[in-house]
Design an enzyme around this catalytic site. Sequence first.
Site, short mmCIF file in Angstrom:
data_model
loop_
_atom_site.label_atom_id
_atom_site.label_comp_id
_atom_site.label_asym_id
_atom_site.label_seq_id
_atom_site.Cartn_x
_atom_site.Cartn_y
_atom_site.Cartn_z
N GLY A 98 0.75 -1.11 0.09
CA GLY A 98 0.01 0.01 0.31
C GLY A 98 0.99 1.06 0.12
CD GLU A 135 1.71 -1.74 3.17
OE1 GLU A 135 2.01 -3.05 2.79
OE2 GLU A 135 3.53 -0.82 3.21
CG ASP A 158 6.82 -3.74 1.98
OD1 ASP A 158 5.13 -3.01 2.55
OD2 ASP A 158 6.97 -2.86 0.97
CG HIS A 200 12.08 -0.05 -1.51
ND1 HIS A 200 11.10 0.17 -2.48
CD2 HIS A 200 10.83 0.64 -0.30
CE1 HIS A 200 10.31 0.77 -2.32
NE2 HIS A 200 9.73 1.08 -0.66
CG ASP A 210 6.58 0.19 -4.20
OD1 ASP A 210 6.29 1.09 -3.01
OD2 ASP A 210 7.22 0.97 -4.56
#
Length: 225
Positions: A98, A135, A158, A200, A210
């Site tokens: 998100g 998210e 994540d 990332h 993402d």
Amino acid sequence: MAETDGKWVRMALKNSKVWAESDGKGNFVVNNGKVKIKYKLDQEQEYTARVDNLAPVETLKNKPKTAPKASASKKIPKYVAEEKPDLPENAIIAYTDGASSHNPGPAGLGVLLKYKGHAKEISQYIGETTNNVAELSAILVALQNIKKRELPVRIFTDSKYSFGVLFQGWKAKANVELIAKIQNEISKFRDIKCYWVKGHADNPYNEIADKLATDAIKNHQNGTD
């Protein structure tokens, strides 16, 4: 007799041994009810402790051993894809993410669903809200798009927040209704597990999720959604 080293005297502080500052004659150097202490003589860092909390070292020998207290907050296991999570051959894999511009602000979610050789991408703008809501919403949308609920499902996120409130028993102070809705969806699956992955970190599937989330925001702002 207390162990001494120059102006420092060996004492007990709670369950630890410390060195307390003295005047060399057996008297503590007290300032506002506190005395300087060190845990090791050769350390430069000094601390302070209340004089009435210091006791002879001998008292430590008489204290019963107690089990360490459990941490008040649960730590998140750092499950990442590289650590070989439980992935049955017939599992449906969901990577979710998100994004929220300015947090709160324009927000989007991204979902990558994988089942054997098939993949489905979802990029959805969800209005102005927080990153945490985005998210959570990504996980909800992922679950709502899985029709074969008898199959194993593995979710990768994540978001430590989402992982914590949904799968680690964290007490939610906000987004309670949304969390309850997701937990209701979770209860409909026979075999479902969630893993936290570092964002990332060159995980290609997480990067796709993402990008789907951020593209949802960009496309809305450009009027192309």
